[in-house]
Enzyme design. Structure first.
Site, PDB file in Angstrom:
ATOM      1  N   ARG A  55      56.820  30.467  79.461  1.00 48.14           N
ATOM      2  CA  ARG A  55      56.257  31.539  80.296  1.00 48.14           C
ATOM      3  C   ARG A  55      57.279  32.660  80.468  1.00 48.14           C
ATOM      4  NH1 ARG A  55      56.420  31.645  85.687  1.00 48.14           N
ATOM      5  NH2 ARG A  55      56.344  29.391  85.948  1.00 48.14           N
ATOM      6  N   TYR A 108      38.471  52.958  80.787  1.00 47.61           N
ATOM      7  CA  TYR A 108      37.836  51.663  80.533  1.00 47.61           C
ATOM      8  C   TYR A 108      37.343  51.060  81.863  1.00 47.61           C
ATOM      9  CZ  TYR A 108      37.325  46.755  79.396  1.00 47.61           C
ATOM     10  OH  TYR A 108      36.833  45.486  79.282  1.00 47.61           O
ATOM     11  N   ASP A 180      46.661  54.362  77.948  1.00 47.68           N
ATOM     12  CA  ASP A 180      45.965  53.296  77.225  1.00 47.68           C
ATOM     13  C   ASP A 180      45.586  53.897  75.870  1.00 47.68           C
ATOM     14  OD1 ASP A 180      44.033  51.624  76.114  1.00 47.68           O
ATOM     15  OD2 ASP A 180      43.129  51.094  78.037  1.00 47.68           O
ATOM     16  N   LYS A 205      41.828  44.564  70.017  1.00 41.80           N
ATOM     17  CA  LYS A 205      41.114  45.525  69.163  1.00 41.80           C
ATOM     18  C   LYS A 205      41.882  45.733  67.853  1.00 41.80           C
ATOM     19  CE  LYS A 205      38.321  45.730  72.698  1.00 41.80           C
ATOM     20  NZ  LYS A 205      39.053  45.495  73.886  1.00 41.80           N
TER      21      LYS A 205
HETATM   22  C1  LIG Z   1      40.297  51.030  76.150  1.00 41.32           C
HETATM   23  C2  LIG Z   1      40.383  49.605  76.612  1.00 41.32           C
HETATM   24  N1  LIG Z   1      41.356  49.235  77.446  1.00 41.32           N
HETATM   25  C3  LIG Z   1      41.471  47.962  77.898  1.00 41.32           C
HETATM   26  C4  LIG Z   1      40.557  46.991  77.535  1.00 41.32           C
HETATM   27  C5  LIG Z   1      40.706  45.601  78.069  1.00 41.32           C
HETATM   28  O1  LIG Z   1      41.216  44.761  77.069  1.00 41.32           O
HETATM   29  P1  LIG Z   1      40.922  43.189  76.985  1.00 41.32           P
HETATM   30  O2  LIG Z   1      39.461  42.992  76.782  1.00 41.32           O
HETATM   31  O3  LIG Z   1      41.772  42.742  75.827  1.00 41.32           O
HETATM   32  O4  LIG Z   1      41.372  42.589  78.283  1.00 41.32           O
HETATM   33  C6  LIG Z   1      39.518  47.327  76.662  1.00 41.32           C
HETATM   34  C7  LIG Z   1      38.521  46.325  76.278  1.00 41.32           C
HETATM   35  O5  LIG Z   1      37.454  46.634  75.800  1.00 41.32           O
HETATM   36  C8  LIG Z   1      39.434  48.674  76.197  1.00 41.32           C
HETATM   37  O6  LIG Z   1      38.443  49.056  75.369  1.00 41.32           O
END
Ligand SMILES: Cc1ncc(COP(=O)(O)O)c(C=O)c1O
Length: 388
Positions: A55, A108, A180, A205
């Site tokens: 961890r 998001y 992000d 992704k």
């Molecule tokens: C732009 C964006 N940020 C964050 C996330 C969250 O990621 P995760 O699903 O891996 O927790 C997503 C998920 O779809 C996303 O599209």
């Protein structure tokens, strides 16, 4: 001779002294051996670079982190259990009660929910700013603002924020800027070079790219990572070694995958725009996109995401969605498989008309994540589905 239970547990365990693997093995161990009490003490006093507990630190995860840092041009990176683990760990590490975080309103959905519903319970205020406010970034931060959080390109309209301008305004105010960058991938955009303090990805992704790993990453200076890493230990939001290994494998092919996805998505976007059965096509590489100039300035490629507004609302979008044969019906993005999702049924589910309008989203939108299939097959599939 020891008993078979003892032998089966301890015999032939541990690292090989002769095998020198080409690739980093999966260190699927929760804990690491020490020779003596003195060795443990040396570790606890920071006089040893041994590993103690997964961890905290694990060789497989550390190898993946070095690769992420290389891709982002960062001093250091962390890999976490999901994109949301990366978001929550970063905000809990960098904010305290009484602070404010300014976040793009076009963000998001789960980041928005975390900031809006969870952080206020810990005395951290979230203010959501429009894209117009982000276009004049000097006015973003207030007296209590410690972090400005935004996304570029933004789901599903692929609107872009001028990363260098926001980063510069934040730096002048002593505020941390965090982006992000999931939709771009580090192949198309490296925000640290544009001046932001921290870059975050849902590695679920593009970074992994094979729709089989949930993970998140953070990349930035060693100084900012020294603030976040101890909080990751306490929250337990670290990734496990197996997904870290799979992610590292995906990272090695990221550049070739994204180059092909850029090319195919551009071809799909151009084809959709000239076809005219869709009302409007959103792709940052098209001169018709509202943020084409920003995208050209800060992106090396325009990405694998395309959004089309099918005139006729959710009924037409649903008929198009249901007829797809090569493009698969699933949420998420960035994998080798082309996927389609309808924003009002997924990321913008439950939005009122007013909320949709503010997000620039319509009920007729279909979002495509262009994969690595033959682009002619993708266009033929869209062509037949548009007859719906
Ligand atoms: C732009 C964006 N940020 C964050 C996330 C969250 O990621 P995760 O699903 O891996 O927790 C997503 C998920 O779809 C996303 O599209």
């Amino acid at each position: 001779m020891k008993g078979s239970s003892t032998r089966v547990i301890h015999e032939a365990e541990g690292a090989s002294r002769t095998a020198d693997p080409l690739t980093t093995p999966i260190y699927q161990a929760t804990t690491f051996l020490f020779e003596s009490a003195e060795e443990v003490r040396a570790y606890m006093q920071g006089r040893s670079d041994k590993f103690l507990y997964s961890r905290y630190r694990n060789p497989t995860i550390q190898s993946t982190e070095a690769k992420v840092a290389a891709l982002e041009g960062a001093e250091a990176a962390l890999v976490l259990a999901s994109g949301m683990a990366a978001v929550s760990t970063a905000v809990l590490a960098l904010l305290s009660s009484g602070d404010e975080i300014v976040c793009s309103a076009a963000i998001y959905g789960n980041t928005l929910h975390l900031l809006q519903s969870v952080l206020p319970r810990f005395g951290i205020a979230a203010r959501f700013a429009t894209l117009e406010e982000f276009a004049r970034p000097d006015g973003l931060a207030g007296p209590r603002t410690k972090v400005v959080w935004f996304e570029s390109p933004i789901n599903p309209t692929l609107r872009c924020v001028d990363i260098a301008a926001v980063a510069d305004a934040c730096r002048r105010r002593g505020v941390l800027s965090i982006v992000d960058s999931t939709f771009a991938s580090p192949v198309n955009q490296t925000p640290l070079a544009l001046g932001v303090d921290l870059v975050m990805h849902s590695a679920t992704k593009y970074l992994n790219g094979h729709s089989d790993v949930t993970a998140g990453v953070l990349a930035g200076s060693s100084a900012i990572m020294r603030r976040i890493e101890p909080i990751r230990r306490l929250l337990g939001s670290v990734v496990d070694p197996v997904p870290a290994y799979a992610l590292a494998r995906g990272l090695k092919t990221l550049a070739v995958r994204v180059a092909r996805q850029n090319e195919s998505a551009f071809a799909v976007a151009r084809w959709l725009e000239q076809d005219r059965r869709g009302k409007r096509v959103f792709y940052p590489g098209l001169p018709s996109h509202p943020d084409h100039a920003i995208a050209k300035k800060q992106m090396r490629g325009f990405g694998g995401m395309v959004c089309v507004d099918l005139d006729g609302g959710i009924e037409r979008a649903s008929r198009f969605f249901d007829r797809l044969q090569v493009v698969r019906r699933a949420t998420s993005l960035g994998g080798v498989e082309s996927l389609c999702s309808l924003p009002v049924d997924t990321s913008q589910w439950g939005y009122t008309d007013e909320q949709l309008e503010r997000a620039g989203v319509t009920r007729g939108m279909a979002r495509l994540s262009v994969g690595l299939e033959d682009v002619d097959d993708l266009i033929a599939d869209l062509d037949q589905a548009l007859n719906a």
